[in-house]
Structure formats: C-alpha cells, structure tokens
Scaffold this motif. Sequence first.
Motif, PDB file in Angstrom:
ATOM      1  N   THR A  57       0.963  -1.337  -0.155  1.00 14.42           N
ATOM      2  CA  THR A  57       0.039   0.018   0.111  1.00 14.42           C
ATOM      3  C   THR A  57       1.043   1.298   0.042  1.00 14.42           C
ATOM      4  O   THR A  57       1.925   1.148   0.610  1.00 14.42           O
ATOM      5  CB  THR A  57      -0.839   0.206   1.181  1.00 14.42           C
ATOM      6  OG1 THR A  57      -1.660  -1.361   1.226  1.00 14.42           O
ATOM      7  CG2 THR A  57      -1.805   1.076   1.410  1.00 14.42           C
ATOM      8  N   VAL A  58       0.483   2.272  -0.796  1.00 13.41           N
ATOM      9  CA  VAL A  58       1.335   3.372  -0.891  1.00 13.41           C
ATOM     10  C   VAL A  58       0.469   4.874  -0.418  1.00 13.41           C
ATOM     11  O   VAL A  58      -0.490   4.948  -0.912  1.00 13.41           O
ATOM     12  CB  VAL A  58       1.942   3.427  -2.397  1.00 13.41           C
ATOM     13  CG1 VAL A  58       2.777   4.727  -2.717  1.00 13.41           C
ATOM     14  CG2 VAL A  58       2.557   2.305  -2.960  1.00 13.41           C
ATOM     15  N   LEU A  59       1.382   5.502   0.414  1.00 13.13           N
ATOM     16  CA  LEU A  59       0.793   6.837   0.726  1.00 13.13           C
ATOM     17  C   LEU A  59       1.848   7.782   0.411  1.00 13.13           C
ATOM     18  O   LEU A  59       3.028   7.577   0.714  1.00 13.13           O
ATOM     19  CB  LEU A  59       0.796   6.900   2.361  1.00 13.13           C
ATOM     20  CG  LEU A  59       0.108   8.299   2.558  1.00 13.13           C
ATOM     21  CD1 LEU A  59      -1.072   8.634   2.145  1.00 13.13           C
ATOM     22  CD2 LEU A  59       0.156   8.263   4.295  1.00 13.13           C
ATOM     23  N   LEU A  60       1.484   8.751  -0.498  1.00 12.69           N
ATOM     24  CA  LEU A  60       2.546   9.697  -1.017  1.00 12.69           C
ATOM     25  C   LEU A  60       2.317  11.119  -0.956  1.00 12.69           C
ATOM     26  O   LEU A  60       1.170  11.523  -1.229  1.00 12.69           O
ATOM     27  CB  LEU A  60       2.807   9.290  -2.611  1.00 12.69           C
ATOM     28  CG  LEU A  60       1.857   9.339  -3.698  1.00 12.69           C
ATOM     29  CD1 LEU A  60       2.069  10.701  -4.425  1.00 12.69           C
ATOM     30  CD2 LEU A  60       2.312   8.056  -4.560  1.00 12.69           C
ATOM     31  N   VAL A  61       3.342  12.037  -0.806  1.00  7.93           N
ATOM     32  CA  VAL A  61       3.064  13.416  -0.702  1.00  7.93           C
ATOM     33  C   VAL A  61       3.810  13.882  -2.017  1.00  7.93           C
ATOM     34  O   VAL A  61       5.007  13.454  -2.376  1.00  7.93           O
ATOM     35  CB  VAL A  61       3.923  13.884   0.463  1.00  7.93           C
ATOM     36  CG1 VAL A  61       4.064  15.298   0.312  1.00  7.93           C
ATOM     37  CG2 VAL A  61       3.213  13.834   1.720  1.00  7.93           C
ATOM     38  N   GLU A  62       2.964  14.661  -2.735  1.00  4.33           N
ATOM     39  CA  GLU A  62       3.339  15.116  -3.943  1.00  4.33           C
ATOM     40  C   GLU A  62       3.146  16.499  -4.280  1.00  4.33           C
ATOM     41  O   GLU A  62       1.836  16.639  -4.197  1.00  4.33           O
ATOM     42  CB  GLU A  62       3.225  13.912  -5.095  1.00  4.33           C
ATOM     43  CG  GLU A  62       3.973  14.286  -6.274  1.00  4.33           C
ATOM     44  CD  GLU A  62       5.389  14.755  -6.334  1.00  4.33           C
ATOM     45  OE1 GLU A  62       6.035  13.886  -5.906  1.00  4.33           O
ATOM     46  OE2 GLU A  62       5.795  15.739  -6.740  1.00  4.33           O
ATOM     47  N   HIS A  63       3.766  17.252  -5.070  1.00  2.97           N
ATOM     48  CA  HIS A  63       3.291  18.628  -5.550  1.00  2.97           C
ATOM     49  C   HIS A  63       2.661  18.517  -7.073  1.00  2.97           C
ATOM     50  O   HIS A  63       2.190  19.521  -7.602  1.00  2.97           O
ATOM     51  CB  HIS A  63       4.206  19.777  -5.460  1.00  2.97           C
ATOM     52  CG  HIS A  63       4.165  20.204  -3.687  1.00  2.97           C
ATOM     53  ND1 HIS A  63       3.345  20.907  -3.288  1.00  2.97           N
ATOM     54  CD2 HIS A  63       5.161  20.091  -2.886  1.00  2.97           C
ATOM     55  CE1 HIS A  63       3.758  21.215  -2.000  1.00  2.97           C
ATOM     56  NE2 HIS A  63       4.709  20.734  -1.785  1.00  2.97           N
ATOM     57  N   ASP A  64       3.420  17.473  -7.917  1.00  3.78           N
ATOM     58  CA  ASP A  64       3.318  17.527  -9.165  1.00  3.78           C
ATOM     59  C   ASP A  64       1.666  17.014  -9.409  1.00  3.78           C
ATOM     60  O   ASP A  64       1.661  15.646  -9.084  1.00  3.78           O
ATOM     61  CB  ASP A  64       4.198  16.589  -9.812  1.00  3.78           C
ATOM     62  CG  ASP A  64       4.016  16.338 -11.260  1.00  3.78           C
ATOM     63  OD1 ASP A  64       2.738  16.521 -11.870  1.00  3.78           O
ATOM     64  OD2 ASP A  64       4.797  15.861 -12.026  1.00  3.78           O
ATOM     65  N   MET A  65       0.890  17.924  -9.572  1.00  5.86           N
ATOM     66  CA  MET A  65      -0.526  17.333  -9.706  1.00  5.86           C
ATOM     67  C   MET A  65      -1.018  16.445 -10.739  1.00  5.86           C
ATOM     68  O   MET A  65      -1.984  15.704 -10.807  1.00  5.86           O
ATOM     69  CB  MET A  65      -1.530  18.697  -9.695  1.00  5.86           C
ATOM     70  CG  MET A  65      -1.478  19.428  -8.405  1.00  5.86           C
ATOM     71  SD  MET A  65      -2.229  18.173  -6.963  1.00  5.86           S
ATOM     72  CE  MET A  65      -0.688  18.105  -6.254  1.00  5.86           C
ATOM     73  N   GLY A  66      -0.526  16.712 -11.826  1.00 16.23           N
ATOM     74  CA  GLY A  66      -0.618  15.824 -13.204  1.00 16.23           C
ATOM     75  C   GLY A  66      -0.447  14.191 -12.715  1.00 16.23           C
ATOM     76  O   GLY A  66      -1.297  13.324 -12.706  1.00 16.23           O
ATOM     77  N   PHE A  67       0.896  14.404 -11.910  1.00 15.18           N
ATOM     78  CA  PHE A  67       1.365  12.951 -11.332  1.00 15.18           C
ATOM     79  C   PHE A  67       0.201  12.316 -10.170  1.00 15.18           C
ATOM     80  O   PHE A  67      -0.142  11.075 -10.539  1.00 15.18           O
ATOM     81  CB  PHE A  67       2.594  13.147 -10.780  1.00 15.18           C
ATOM     82  CG  PHE A  67       3.307  11.987 -10.223  1.00 15.18           C
ATOM     83  CD1 PHE A  67       4.307  11.258 -11.014  1.00 15.18           C
ATOM     84  CD2 PHE A  67       3.267  11.692  -8.790  1.00 15.18           C
ATOM     85  CE1 PHE A  67       4.906  10.271 -10.274  1.00 15.18           C
ATOM     86  CE2 PHE A  67       3.999  10.703  -8.170  1.00 15.18           C
ATOM     87  CZ  PHE A  67       4.777   9.917  -9.127  1.00 15.18           C
ATOM     88  N   VAL A  68      -0.113  13.302  -9.527  1.00 19.34           N
ATOM     89  CA  VAL A  68      -1.161  12.746  -8.455  1.00 19.34           C
ATOM     90  C   VAL A  68      -2.235  12.301  -8.803  1.00 19.34           C
ATOM     91  O   VAL A  68      -2.919  11.242  -8.603  1.00 19.34           O
ATOM     92  CB  VAL A  68      -1.390  13.703  -7.517  1.00 19.34           C
ATOM     93  CG1 VAL A  68      -2.510  13.562  -6.486  1.00 19.34           C
ATOM     94  CG2 VAL A  68      -0.165  13.842  -6.587  1.00 19.34           C
ATOM     95  N   MET A  69      -2.942  13.048  -9.816  1.00 19.50           N
ATOM     96  CA  MET A  69      -4.061  12.810 -10.330  1.00 19.50           C
ATOM     97  C   MET A  69      -4.182  11.656 -11.453  1.00 19.50           C
ATOM     98  O   MET A  69      -5.147  10.834 -11.357  1.00 19.50           O
ATOM     99  CB  MET A  69      -4.742  13.880 -11.376  1.00 19.50           C
ATOM    100  CG  MET A  69      -5.154  15.162 -10.415  1.00 19.50           C
ATOM    101  SD  MET A  69      -6.147  14.851  -9.260  1.00 19.50           S
ATOM    102  CE  MET A  69      -5.884  16.641  -7.931  1.00 19.50           C
TER     103      MET A  69
END
Length: 260
Positions: free
Chosen positions: A203-215
Amino acid sequence: MILLQTSALTMRFAGLVAVDAVDLAVDAGSIHALIGPNGAGKTTMFNLISGLLPPTSGAISLDGADITALPAYARAGRGMARSFQNIRIFASMTVLENVLTGLHASIAPGLAAILLRLPRFRRQEIDAVSRARAALDLVGLATRAGDRAAALAYGDQRRLEIARAIAGNPRLLLLDEPAAGMNPAESSALADLIRRIRDAGTTVLLVEHDMGFVMRLADRVTVLNFGRRIADGAPADIRRDPTVITAYLGAKVAARLNAA
Ligand SMILES: Nc1ncnc2c1ncn2[C@@H]1O[C@H](COP(=O)(O)OP(=O)(O)OP(=O)(O)O)[C@@H](O)[C@H]1O
Ligand SMILES: [Mg+2]
C-alpha cells in the motif's frame, strides 16, 4: 479494508499547530495521495505516522492495531517503510550497500553469529543481498549496484531511496515528494514503478506537488491546509472541489487538470 488510520491526529510545535486533528484512512492495496500547500503539515504527518515524532494527541493504527506509542523501529518491524523529502543516502557507500542498510532490522542475526560468521548469518546475509538486488532490479538500478551512490544522477538517487524502502517488502510505503526534481519522462517511469509496487501488494501513501502525477496515479486524495484536512475523496472530485481550488490548486491548474 483500512490498513492505516489516523484519528484526530495533532502535532503542536511552539505556537503552531502543524497537524490539526487529522483523520486519514488509507485502504489496503491503494495508492493514496496527501497533498496541500507548502507548510500544510504533510511531512509532519509522515513523521507522526512513521514514529519520528510523538503526536501531541490523537491516535494511529496499522491494520487495526494501535501503534501510537510504538517507536519508529517497531513500526518498521510491522511493515512500514518510508523515503524522505530530502534524499538521505550514504554517498560514499555503494548502491547495493545503501539498500542493505534498509534491511538491517529484518536481518538481526545477533552479534555472536556475526563475529563467528556462523552459517545462519551467512545464509541471512546471502538472503539480504538477493533481496537488495531484487529491489534494485525493480527500480531499474541493477546495473549500478557496485557504483558509489554519490555517482548517481539525482533521479536515480531518488529511485535508490525507494529501493531501500521496498527491499524489506513493506506493507505500507510512505513516499515524500518522490517526483520532485524529475523530468516528465522520469516522473512517468516513477508512476509506473509505484503502480508495480502497489500491484506487488504494498500500500502506498505519497506526498507530491506534481498534480498531473497525483491525479493520474492516486486512487484517493486527502488535502491538508494549515494542518487541517480540507478535503478527502477521488481525484476527479478533489480537482473540482472549490475549497481545494482556492486553497491550493488555483483556477488555472484546476482547469488544466479537469480538461485532461
Ligand atoms: N520540528 C519542527 N519544529 C517546529 N516547526 C516545525 C517542525 N517541523 C515542521 N514545522 C512547521 O510545521 C509546519 C508544517 O511543516 P511540514 O514540513 O509538515 O509541511 P509540508 O506540508 O511538508 O510542506 P512542504 O510542501 O513545503 O514540504 C510548517 O509551518 C513548518 O515550519
Ligand atoms: Mg514536506
């Protein structure tokens, strides 16, 4: 099934509530993103979850068991692993040795066995090396195993951190801004890697500012702002949420994400 849950989790620093009564539920087998502006409390959440900081109040449970009082190594022992926002690798060690440092908790053969090089220790050592090599293979660094970590390009150092974190086959992997500083080709390869890690059962919980990547990647998104949870839901709902657009995304980014 919920793998990780925080309930009213709170972290107060002198004069500042960095994490303010945050409820978070991460489903087993999911990729869950934690997003929000700089200083919203995302890394502090990771420090609380991984046990680097004791919370001011609130609770954390892993697989239904309360782990709020457990030290970081005990949480690692229960299958939690993380990477750091600022890369933490041992520059003068080899790539393989760096991954092996992530496995020491699961090797623990005892001092006598090490000193006497007992067969049990040799077996465990060989097993650790083969697990470390498998992790390097998964992140695409197999051919760099013998190189000094300092010789790796930035994006490869981030992948090395992930290899070290996944070598012990964690149940929960916390990634703090894994795509930071990566070009589009690298971050798209990283998204594929994170999907493979999830598909292999982590299971992965990630913090990221790259919204394309996140979405593109996340099954679910939780949004923090000034330490508070302001939204939680599917990516398609989050990027249309007026509160999230005002606090973080901005109208332009939201329009681009929603058009894509
Ligand atoms: N050890 C600390 N002592 C005092 N204040 C801290 C400490 N760690 C974090 N903070 C403060 O807590 C707030 C949240 O910081 P945090 O690093 O969690 O934010 P973040 O969401 O990860 O931001 P970024 O996107 O910039 O990485 C900030 O105001 C930060 O200055
Ligand atoms: Mg941070």
